[in-house]
Design an enzyme around this catalytic site. Structure first.
Site, PDB file in Angstrom:
ATOM      1  N   GLY A  17       0.808  -1.214   0.000  1.00  0.00           N
ATOM      2  CA  GLY A  17       0.000   0.000   0.000  1.00  0.00           C
ATOM      3  C   GLY A  17       0.843   1.266   0.000  1.00  0.00           C
ATOM      4  O   GLY A  17       2.080   1.224   0.003  1.00  0.00           O
ATOM      5  N   ASP A  44      -3.353 -12.823   4.830  1.00  0.00           N
ATOM      6  CA  ASP A  44      -4.737 -12.344   4.853  1.00  0.00           C
ATOM      7  C   ASP A  44      -5.050 -12.016   6.305  1.00  0.00           C
ATOM      8  O   ASP A  44      -5.312 -12.908   7.109  1.00  0.00           O
ATOM      9  CB  ASP A  44      -5.673 -13.431   4.326  1.00  0.00           C
ATOM     10  CG  ASP A  44      -7.143 -13.064   4.460  1.00  0.00           C
ATOM     11  OD1 ASP A  44      -7.438 -11.907   4.834  1.00  0.00           O
ATOM     12  OD2 ASP A  44      -7.998 -13.941   4.211  1.00  0.00           O
ATOM     13  N   ALA A  69      -5.116  -1.545   5.514  1.00  0.00           N
ATOM     14  CA  ALA A  69      -6.449  -1.003   5.810  1.00  0.00           C
ATOM     15  C   ALA A  69      -7.332  -1.067   4.576  1.00  0.00           C
ATOM     16  O   ALA A  69      -6.840  -1.060   3.437  1.00  0.00           O
ATOM     17  CB  ALA A  69      -6.353   0.441   6.303  1.00  0.00           C
ATOM     18  N   THR A 110      -6.818   6.617  11.761  1.00  0.00           N
ATOM     19  CA  THR A 110      -7.238   7.728  10.909  1.00  0.00           C
ATOM     20  C   THR A 110      -8.001   8.811  11.659  1.00  0.00           C
ATOM     21  O   THR A 110      -8.619   8.548  12.703  1.00  0.00           O
ATOM     22  CB  THR A 110      -8.139   7.188   9.775  1.00  0.00           C
ATOM     23  OG1 THR A 110      -8.685   8.262   9.006  1.00  0.00           O
ATOM     24  CG2 THR A 110      -9.305   6.391  10.348  1.00  0.00           C
ATOM     25  N   TYR A 138     -16.324   3.577   7.208  1.00  0.00           N
ATOM     26  CA  TYR A 138     -14.862   3.527   7.280  1.00  0.00           C
ATOM     27  C   TYR A 138     -14.371   3.978   8.654  1.00  0.00           C
ATOM     28  O   TYR A 138     -13.582   3.280   9.309  1.00  0.00           O
ATOM     29  CB  TYR A 138     -14.263   4.412   6.186  1.00  0.00           C
ATOM     30  CG  TYR A 138     -12.774   4.655   6.342  1.00  0.00           C
ATOM     31  CD1 TYR A 138     -11.863   3.612   6.218  1.00  0.00           C
ATOM     32  CD2 TYR A 138     -12.283   5.933   6.617  1.00  0.00           C
ATOM     33  CE1 TYR A 138     -10.503   3.837   6.369  1.00  0.00           C
ATOM     34  CE2 TYR A 138     -10.927   6.162   6.764  1.00  0.00           C
ATOM     35  CZ  TYR A 138     -10.038   5.105   6.644  1.00  0.00           C
ATOM     36  OH  TYR A 138      -8.691   5.333   6.805  1.00  0.00           O
ATOM     37  N   LYS A 142     -12.562   1.643  11.556  1.00  0.00           N
ATOM     38  CA  LYS A 142     -11.223   1.945  12.080  1.00  0.00           C
ATOM     39  C   LYS A 142     -11.266   2.160  13.590  1.00  0.00           C
ATOM     40  O   LYS A 142     -10.344   1.769  14.307  1.00  0.00           O
ATOM     41  CB  LYS A 142     -10.645   3.167  11.376  1.00  0.00           C
ATOM     42  CG  LYS A 142     -10.264   2.942   9.925  1.00  0.00           C
ATOM     43  CD  LYS A 142      -9.113   1.959   9.764  1.00  0.00           C
ATOM     44  CE  LYS A 142      -7.796   2.535  10.216  1.00  0.00           C
ATOM     45  NZ  LYS A 142      -6.663   1.596  10.002  1.00  0.00           N
TER      46      LYS A 142
END
Length: 304
Positions: A17, A44, A69, A110, A138, A142
């Site tokens: 990422g 995974d 994420a 986040t 989202y 998180k």
């Protein structure tokens, strides 16, 4: 904290990422540490068995950095199971594996965990009430991940960040999008009533490596939750105009608009500027102003 030196292995989860790539490319890796990057093809994280296999060699004093994420904010609204599987269940699986091995864990979170009614001043970690509800799937997923991490591994560290960009293709982020629009002669409408903390992925990576070095060296970090972003604040329109100006386009071609004029499936927080006081209190180097970071990002794009 367990102090080790050249025997330390740092596992970067989410290695493919945006942030994971920056971590693996960073020159700030602590001396003597061995770094292993694990992407989605290697582990995974939604499967506890897969996590246990991938981290079978995890030992006391090693460090796991979770940069994995589900970050598609809009798609999360229609695929909540997928968002929670990665952001909550996956985070918990990693935390349990790290706790069993007596390894350190840094979990990246986040600004979207904050409720939409957050105060309009730089947000401190303690501004998030335990019962606060994020405005998006989202953000909620998180936040559930933060809770799962600390429940399974109370000594883990959570670093919240915001508005992460790299600015160099093939990464598709806000900065690369604005760079392309500037080159195409477009005059985009960009939201000017959402304010946050633009953060350059390589700068955040360097900060995370500094934090990792503290853990490896046995230095105590008292607070479990830190905020790590570049200094300064901006609206999306401010950031877009800064990109246009930096690439030689007229910044006035960027037209400010309201959130109501640019509806999205997921609500965005009107204000999510993160305070760096917790970062400084941990003895970490403050990240530079986002404008200087943006200049470096666009310079790297031009040379690359």
């Amino acid at each position: 904290m367990v102090a080790v030196s050249s025997l330390t292995t740092v596992y970067v989860i989410g290695a493919a990422g945006q942030l994971g790539t920056a971590l693996l490319r960073s020159p700030a890796v602590p001396g003597g540490a061995t770094v292993r990057g694990l992407g989605s093809t290697d582990v995974d994280i939604t499967s506890a068995a897969s996590v246990d296999r991938a981290l079978a060699d995890l030992r006391a004093g090693d460090v796991v950095i979770n940069a994995a994420a589900f970050t598609d904010v809009d798609r999360a609204e229609t695929a909540p199971e997928d968002a929670y599987a990665v952001n909550a269940d996956g985070a918990g699986n990693l935390a349990r594996a790290a706790a069993r091995a007596a390894a350190e864990l840094i979990h990246v979170s986040t600004d979207y965990v904050f409720a939409s009614a957050a105060p309009h001043r730089p947000l401190e970690p303690d501004d998030l009430a335990d019962d606060a509800r994020a405005a998006t799937v989202y953000g909620s997923s998180k936040r559930a991940g933060e809770r799962a991490v600390l429940a399974a591994h109370p000594a883990a560290l959570i670093v919240r960040t915001a508005w992460v960009f790299t600015g160099v293709p093939p990464v598709r982020d806000f900065v690369t999008t604005m760079t392309r629009l500037a080159a195409d002669g477009a005059s985009p409408n960009v939201v000017d009533d959402q304010r946050g903390s633009p953060t350059y992925a390589p700068d955040l990576a360097a900060g995370l490596w500094e934090l990792t070095g503290h853990l490896i060296g046995g230095r105590s970090v008292e607070r479990r939750v830190l905020h790590g972003t570049n200094a300064g604040e901006a609206t999306w329109c401010d950031l877009a105009r800064a990109v246009f100006a930096a690439v030689g386009a007229d910044p006035d071609r960027v037209n400010p608009c309201t959130t109501a004029e640019f509806p999205r499936p997921a609500a965005r927080p009107a204000y999510s500027v993160l305070s760096n006081e917790s970062w400084l209190a941990a003895g970490l180097t403050p990240l530079r102003d986002w404008r200087a970071a943006l200049s470096d990002a666009l310079g790297a794009a031009r040379s690359g």
